[in-house]
Design a protein around this motif. Structure first.
Motif, PDB file in Angstrom:
ATOM      1  N   GLN A  48       0.831  -1.197   0.000  1.00  0.00           N
ATOM      2  CA  GLN A  48       0.000   0.000   0.000  1.00  0.00           C
ATOM      3  C   GLN A  48       0.871   1.254   0.000  1.00  0.00           C
ATOM      4  N   THR A  49       0.251   2.420   0.231  1.00  0.00           N
ATOM      5  CA  THR A  49       0.946   3.679  -0.008  1.00  0.00           C
ATOM      6  C   THR A  49       1.716   4.183   1.201  1.00  0.00           C
ATOM      7  N   GLU A  50       2.473   5.260   0.969  1.00  0.00           N
ATOM      8  CA  GLU A  50       3.242   5.896   2.030  1.00  0.00           C
ATOM      9  C   GLU A  50       2.343   6.560   3.069  1.00  0.00           C
ATOM     10  N   ASP A  51       1.084   6.788   2.746  1.00  0.00           N
ATOM     11  CA  ASP A  51       0.153   7.405   3.686  1.00  0.00           C
ATOM     12  C   ASP A  51      -0.348   6.429   4.743  1.00  0.00           C
ATOM     13  N   HIS A  52      -0.198   5.151   4.483  1.00  0.00           N
ATOM     14  CA  HIS A  52      -0.743   4.127   5.370  1.00  0.00           C
ATOM     15  C   HIS A  52       0.050   4.056   6.670  1.00  0.00           C
ATOM     16  N   PRO A  53      -0.627   3.859   7.813  1.00  0.00           N
ATOM     17  CA  PRO A  53       0.090   3.809   9.100  1.00  0.00           C
ATOM     18  C   PRO A  53       1.094   2.666   9.208  1.00  0.00           C
ATOM     19  N   GLN A  54       0.904   1.596   8.473  1.00  0.00           N
ATOM     20  CA  GLN A  54       1.891   0.523   8.517  1.00  0.00           C
ATOM     21  C   GLN A  54       3.190   0.927   7.819  1.00  0.00           C
ATOM     22  N   TYR A  55       3.103   1.856   6.876  1.00  0.00           N
ATOM     23  CA  TYR A  55       4.323   2.404   6.284  1.00  0.00           C
ATOM     24  C   TYR A  55       5.097   3.185   7.349  1.00  0.00           C
ATOM     25  N   ALA A  56       4.381   4.045   8.081  1.00  0.00           N
ATOM     26  CA  ALA A  56       5.013   4.810   9.148  1.00  0.00           C
ATOM     27  C   ALA A  56       5.601   3.890  10.211  1.00  0.00           C
ATOM     28  N   ALA A  57       4.894   2.805  10.520  1.00  0.00           N
ATOM     29  CA  ALA A  57       5.399   1.850  11.504  1.00  0.00           C
ATOM     30  C   ALA A  57       6.670   1.179  11.009  1.00  0.00           C
ATOM     31  N   GLY A  58       6.721   0.886   9.712  1.00  0.00           N
ATOM     32  CA  GLY A  58       7.921   0.277   9.138  1.00  0.00           C
ATOM     33  C   GLY A  58       9.112   1.217   9.179  1.00  0.00           C
ATOM     34  N   VAL A  59       8.874   2.496   8.880  1.00  0.00           N
ATOM     35  CA  VAL A  59       9.946   3.489   8.963  1.00  0.00           C
ATOM     36  C   VAL A  59      10.461   3.588  10.397  1.00  0.00           C
ATOM     37  N   ALA A  60       9.527   3.610  11.353  1.00  0.00           N
ATOM     38  CA  ALA A  60       9.921   3.666  12.763  1.00  0.00           C
ATOM     39  C   ALA A  60      10.711   2.428  13.165  1.00  0.00           C
ATOM     40  N   LEU A  61      10.335   1.278  12.620  1.00  0.00           N
ATOM     41  CA  LEU A  61      11.073   0.049  12.896  1.00  0.00           C
ATOM     42  C   LEU A  61      12.531   0.198  12.480  1.00  0.00           C
ATOM     43  N   GLY A  62      12.759   0.770  11.301  1.00  0.00           N
ATOM     44  CA  GLY A  62      14.130   0.964  10.840  1.00  0.00           C
ATOM     45  C   GLY A  62      14.918   1.902  11.737  1.00  0.00           C
ATOM     46  N   GLU A  63      14.294   3.002  12.128  1.00  0.00           N
ATOM     47  CA  GLU A  63      14.983   3.980  12.977  1.00  0.00           C
ATOM     48  C   GLU A  63      15.325   3.383  14.335  1.00  0.00           C
ATOM     49  N   LYS A  64      14.367   2.689  14.916  1.00  0.00           N
ATOM     50  CA  LYS A  64      14.570   2.125  16.246  1.00  0.00           C
ATOM     51  C   LYS A  64      15.558   0.959  16.212  1.00  0.00           C
ATOM     52  N   LEU A  65      15.515   0.170  15.134  1.00  0.00           N
ATOM     53  CA  LEU A  65      16.442  -0.958  15.032  1.00  0.00           C
ATOM     54  C   LEU A  65      17.873  -0.451  14.857  1.00  0.00           C
ATOM     55  N   GLU A  66      18.040   0.595  14.070  1.00  0.00           N
ATOM     56  CA  GLU A  66      19.372   1.160  13.874  1.00  0.00           C
ATOM     57  C   GLU A  66      19.939   1.664  15.207  1.00  0.00           C
ATOM     58  N   GLU A  67      19.097   2.318  15.979  1.00  0.00           N
ATOM     59  CA  GLU A  67      19.544   2.820  17.286  1.00  0.00           C
ATOM     60  C   GLU A  67      19.844   1.677  18.250  1.00  0.00           C
TER      61      GLU A  67
END
Length: 349
Positions: A48-67
């Protein structure tokens, strides 16, 4: 080494709900990690699109995993089926060329048919009941590990993906008679085909990326989904009649390639699993907010919402399907019992 269920159960036990899966692909970069080493970037596939909350959750997953891993791991999200349809991504997840994936629940039935219990119509009485079930790690742990040996896929968790309803380009749906002869898109699973046919329509399994054009050209008369997906994929432009049949409350699952997971150290596995509850909350909270915004936008472009639906009539038609699936084996009976206990404790409001 095989994924440690002790680690997974301990970390997932922190959750209040569960997450949903949709594929990624692994890529080792030369960018510097926190300690000066190379960084592994997991691809997370999303249909689905970048507007979807699961997209935002995936981005947050990357940021938090990197940290959490001092830069050793991160995640890049690929929305809009950039990595292919769900069937293709699942295969890549299995062979380890994609690491993470948000996936619709019915897809997993093809690998373990017992997943069907949570995909049956009118299974959950409320989002709270669904959340209670998806957070019951003791009950779901065997199911979530059940396709590791056969497909090399591990289910991390499941999230709420809204309540699915019928929409079409012709008229409001009030009774099952209103669906007669309509070609309705469903997800590619036997249970979803049987469900929509029991409700009176003609089932048309199809990848999500093909639905808009099929609606636009008349190949499809309609589809069934939540308000978020319907509007985000612009299907509200070509199928404006949205009727609250409330027939499904499917979870989405967050999947990870077991091969990719096993390559992580115990320390990094634990770091990944410990941040899953935070990512899950982002997905769930965002979905509730996005639903309201989707309704507002669809209304502004002329979509019509119909609450005057004979839900009891639809529920009666699909009840034999529910009973036949639940009574298939003891595993399904036990999962169904977990659902019933959650429904009793969290009735519809």
């Amino acid at each position: 080494m095989k994924l440690s269920k002790v680690i997974l159960t301990g970390a997932v036990g922190l959750m209040s709900l569960s997450l949903a899966a949709c594929g990624g692909g692994s890529s080792s970069g030369s960018s510097s990690a926190g300690g000066g080493g190379s960084q592994t970037v997991f691809k997370l596939a999303f249909n689905q699109t970048e507007d979807h909350p699961q997209y935002a959750a995936g981005v947050a997953l990357g940021e938090k995993l990197e940290e959490a891993t001092d830069g050793r791991y991160s995640v890049k999200v690929y929305p809009n089926e950039q990595l292919g349809g769900q069937a293709d991504v699942i295969q890549n997840l299995s062979n380890g060329t994609v690491e993470l994936m948000w996936v619709g629940a019915p897809v997993l039935e093809g690998f373990n048919s017992d997943f069907v219990v949570f995909n049956l119509p009118y299974m959950f009485d409320s989002t709270e009941a669904q959340g209670a079930v998806l957070s019951d790690t003791e009950a779901l742990d065997p199911l979530y590990h059940s396709i590791e040996d056969s497909k090399s896929i591990t289910v991390l968790t499941g999230v709420n993906a809204g309540t699915r309803n019928v929409y079409n380009s012709k008229h409001p749906v009030v009774t099952p008679a209103d669906l007669q002869g309509m070609k309705i898109r469903v997800q590619q699973s036997d249970s979803q085909v049987a469900m929509i046919e029991a409700m009176g329509a003609i089932a048309s399994p199809m990848n999500q990326g093909d639905v808009y054009s099929a609606l636009q050209t008349g190949v499809l008369d309609g589809a069934e989904n939540n308000e978020v997906t319907w509007d985000a994929l612009k299907q509200s432009e070509v199928a404006k009649y949205y009727s609250y049949t409330k027939h499904l409350m499917l979870p989405d699952y967050l999947l990870i390639s077991t091969k990719a997971l096993e390559k992580m150290s115990d320390e990094d596995q634990a770091a990944l699993l410990e941040i899953i509850p935070e990512v899950q909350k982002i997905a769930n909270d965002g979905f509730a907010d996005f639903t309201e915004k989707s309704i507002e936008h669809a209304t502004s472009i002329g979509a019509q919402f119909n609450d005057d639906v004979d839900v009891a009539a639809f529920k009666a038609l699909v009840q034999p399907l529910v009973e036949s699936n639940v009574n298939e084996n003891e595993t399904r009976k036990q999962l169904y019992q977990v659902v019933q206990e959650a429904n009793a404790a969290n009735p519809a409001k």
